[in-house]
Design a protein around this motif. Structure first.
Motif, PDB file in Angstrom:
ATOM      1  N   LEU A 117       0.989  -1.687   0.336  1.00 40.65           N
ATOM      2  CA  LEU A 117      -0.290   0.217   0.007  1.00 40.65           C
ATOM      3  C   LEU A 117       1.375   0.944   0.170  1.00 40.65           C
ATOM      4  O   LEU A 117       0.230   2.052  -0.538  1.00 40.65           O
ATOM      5  CB  LEU A 117      -0.846  -0.076   1.426  1.00 40.65           C
TER       6      LEU A 117
ATOM      7  N   ARG B 120       3.580   1.579  -3.096  1.00 44.30           N
ATOM      8  CA  ARG B 120       2.270   1.152  -4.458  1.00 44.30           C
ATOM      9  C   ARG B 120       1.253   1.463  -5.004  1.00 44.30           C
ATOM     10  O   ARG B 120       0.675   1.491  -6.132  1.00 44.30           O
ATOM     11  CB  ARG B 120       2.489  -0.305  -5.278  1.00 44.30           C
ATOM     12  N   GLY B 121       1.024   1.840  -3.854  1.00 44.83           N
ATOM     13  CA  GLY B 121      -0.631   2.120  -3.638  1.00 44.83           C
ATOM     14  C   GLY B 121      -2.027   1.335  -3.293  1.00 44.83           C
ATOM     15  O   GLY B 121      -1.290  -0.008  -4.044  1.00 44.83           O
ATOM     16  N   PRO B 122      -2.929   1.591  -3.825  1.00 44.63           N
ATOM     17  CA  PRO B 122      -4.079   0.878  -3.206  1.00 44.63           C
ATOM     18  C   PRO B 122      -4.156  -0.450  -3.918  1.00 44.63           C
ATOM     19  O   PRO B 122      -4.878  -1.599  -4.333  1.00 44.63           O
ATOM     20  CB  PRO B 122      -5.324   1.349  -3.142  1.00 44.63           C
ATOM     21  N   ASP B 123      -4.140  -0.404  -5.163  1.00 41.02           N
ATOM     22  CA  ASP B 123      -4.504  -0.559  -6.794  1.00 41.02           C
ATOM     23  C   ASP B 123      -3.145  -1.744  -6.446  1.00 41.02           C
ATOM     24  O   ASP B 123      -3.697  -3.394  -7.353  1.00 41.02           O
ATOM     25  CB  ASP B 123      -3.824  -0.090  -7.947  1.00 41.02           C
ATOM     26  N   ALA B 124      -2.058  -1.552  -6.259  1.00 42.16           N
ATOM     27  CA  ALA B 124      -1.076  -3.071  -5.458  1.00 42.16           C
ATOM     28  C   ALA B 124      -1.581  -3.868  -4.258  1.00 42.16           C
ATOM     29  O   ALA B 124      -1.132  -4.810  -5.210  1.00 42.16           O
ATOM     30  CB  ALA B 124       0.082  -2.488  -5.379  1.00 42.16           C
TER      31      ALA B 124
ATOM     32  N   THR C 296      -3.801  -6.577  -4.033  1.00 45.66           N
ATOM     33  CA  THR C 296      -4.405  -7.811  -4.216  1.00 45.66           C
ATOM     34  C   THR C 296      -4.585  -8.580  -3.867  1.00 45.66           C
ATOM     35  O   THR C 296      -3.193  -8.812  -3.293  1.00 45.66           O
ATOM     36  CB  THR C 296      -4.554  -8.166  -6.077  1.00 45.66           C
TER      37      THR C 296
ATOM     38  N   LYS D   6     -10.681  -9.155   0.097  1.00 41.81           N
ATOM     39  CA  LYS D   6      -9.540  -8.163   0.329  1.00 41.81           C
ATOM     40  C   LYS D   6     -10.040  -6.789   1.099  1.00 41.81           C
ATOM     41  O   LYS D   6      -9.547  -6.389   2.219  1.00 41.81           O
ATOM     42  CB  LYS D   6      -9.868  -7.560  -1.116  1.00 41.81           C
ATOM     43  N   ASP D   7     -11.085  -6.106   1.140  1.00 39.17           N
ATOM     44  CA  ASP D   7     -11.631  -5.150   1.516  1.00 39.17           C
ATOM     45  C   ASP D   7     -11.468  -5.925   3.594  1.00 39.17           C
ATOM     46  O   ASP D   7     -11.158  -4.787   4.432  1.00 39.17           O
ATOM     47  CB  ASP D   7     -13.364  -4.918   2.095  1.00 39.17           C
TER      48      ASP D   7
ATOM     49  N   GLU E 198      -1.563   6.925   1.470  1.00 45.97           N
ATOM     50  CA  GLU E 198      -3.002   5.953   0.998  1.00 45.97           C
ATOM     51  C   GLU E 198      -3.329   5.573   2.487  1.00 45.97           C
ATOM     52  O   GLU E 198      -4.349   4.781   2.394  1.00 45.97           O
ATOM     53  CB  GLU E 198      -2.139   4.836   0.059  1.00 45.97           C
TER      54      GLU E 198
END
Length: 256
Positions: free
Chosen positions: A32, A35-39, A41, A63-64, A116
Motif C-alpha cells: 500500500l 505502490r498504492g491501493p491498486d497493488a 490484490t 480483500k476489504d 494511502e
C-alpha cells in the motif's frame, strides 16, 4: 507443538494462524505504501507472503477485510506513539495548549506522509468499527481535557475534539488534493490560528505560549465542569448532579 506451530502428519511444521495473519498484514502495508491501493490484490499479497490466495479469504473474509486490518495496524502504530507522547507531556507538566498544537501538526504530517493509509483511515465505515480510531480519539480527548482544566477552553470539550479532528482531516485532504508545488506552506498554521480563535480564550493559543489568557464565562464553566468529577467530599450522585447543572450553564454561556 513447536514454538506455537503445529506439526502435520507429513512431519512439516505449520505456521500459527496469528503469525500468518500478521505477515499478510505486513506485506499489504508495504504494498500500500510503496505502490498504492491498486497493488493490494489478494494474488499479490499472497504471493509476497508465500501463501495461497485462499488463505487470505479464510483469515480476512475478503480483500476489504484485509484492508481493514491494514488500516487498523497503521492506526494502532500511530495511536501508540501519540499515547506515549501524551503520557510524557502530562508527566512533565508541559503546557496543554502547546501539546494540543503539536498533536494537530502531527496529525497533519502523518496524513500527508501516508496518503494511502490516511484514505483508508478516513473511510467513515472503517472509523466506526476501528478500535484504534476510538483509542486515538480518547488520546485527543485527554489532551483537550487538560486544556479545559486550565480555564482556556471556551467551548465544550466534545465540540473541541470534533473541531480539532475536522480541521486536521480537512487540511490533509486539501493538501493531498493539491499538486506538491502548489501547496500552501502556511495552510496548517492558518487553520490552527482559526481553530484557536474558535475554541480558546484570547491569547491562549500563541505559538510560544506567551499570550495571556483572558477569562470568560464560558471558559470558567468549561473548566469547572472538567474539574467537577474530581471534587472531594461529594457523593457520586452529588457529582453527577453538579456536572448536569454545569453542563446546562456551559451550554448557555457558549451560546451567548
Amino acid at each position: 507443538m513447536t514454538g506455537g506451530a503445529t506439526v502435520t502428519g507429513e512431519g512439516r511444521t505449520r505456521e500459527p494462524r496469528d503469525a500468518v495473519r500478521a505477515r499478510l498484514v505486513d506485506v499489504a502495508v508495504h504494498l500500500l505504501r510503496d505502490r498504492g491501493p491498486d497493488a493490494v490484490t489478494t494474488r499479490a499479497v499472497a504471493a509476497a507472503a508465500g501463501v495461497q490466495a485462499p488463505t487470505i479469504y479464510r483469515l480476512f473474509g475478503d480483500k476489504d477485510g484485509l484492508l481493514d486490518a491494514v488500516a487498523e495496524r497503521a492506526a494502532d502504530d500511530f495511536v501508540a506513539a501519540k499515547a506515549q507522547a501524551a503520557r510524557a507531556e502530562a508527566h512533565r507538566g508541559a503546557d496543554p495548549v502547546k501539546d494540543l498544537r503539536a498533536a494537530f501538526w502531527a496529525q497533519v504530517e502523518f496524513g500527508v506522509a501516508n496518503p494511502e493509509v490516511f484514505r483508508l483511515l478516513g473511510d467513515p465505515a472503517r472509523v466506526l468499527r476501528s478500535g484504534a480510531a476510538q483509542a486515538g480519539r480518547a488520546v485527543l480527548q485527554a489532551r483537550v481535557h487538560r486544556v479545559a482544566l486550565t480555564g482556556r477552553l471556551r467551548v465544550p470539550e466534545g465540540r473541541c475534539v470534533d473541531m480539532v479532528q475536522s480541521a486536521g482531516t480537512g487540511v490533509v485532504q486539501t493538501l493531498l488534493a493539491t499538486p506538491v508545488p502548489d501547496r500552501d506552506p502556511h495552510l496548517v498554521g492558518a487553520m490552527w490560528d482559526a481553530l484557536v480563535a474558535a475554541v480558546l480564550v484570547d491569547g491562549a493559543g500563541s505559538a510560544d505560549g506567551s499570550g495571556a489568557a483572558e477569562p470568560t464565562a464560558s471558559a470558567t464553566f468549561v473548566a469547572f465542569r472538567a474539574l467537577a468529577p474530581q471534587l472531594p467530599g461529594l457523593t457520586g450522585a452529588e457529582r453527577a448532579l453538579l456536572v448536569d447543572w454545569l453542563a446546562r450553564a456551559e451550554t448557555a454561556a457558549v451560546q451567548d
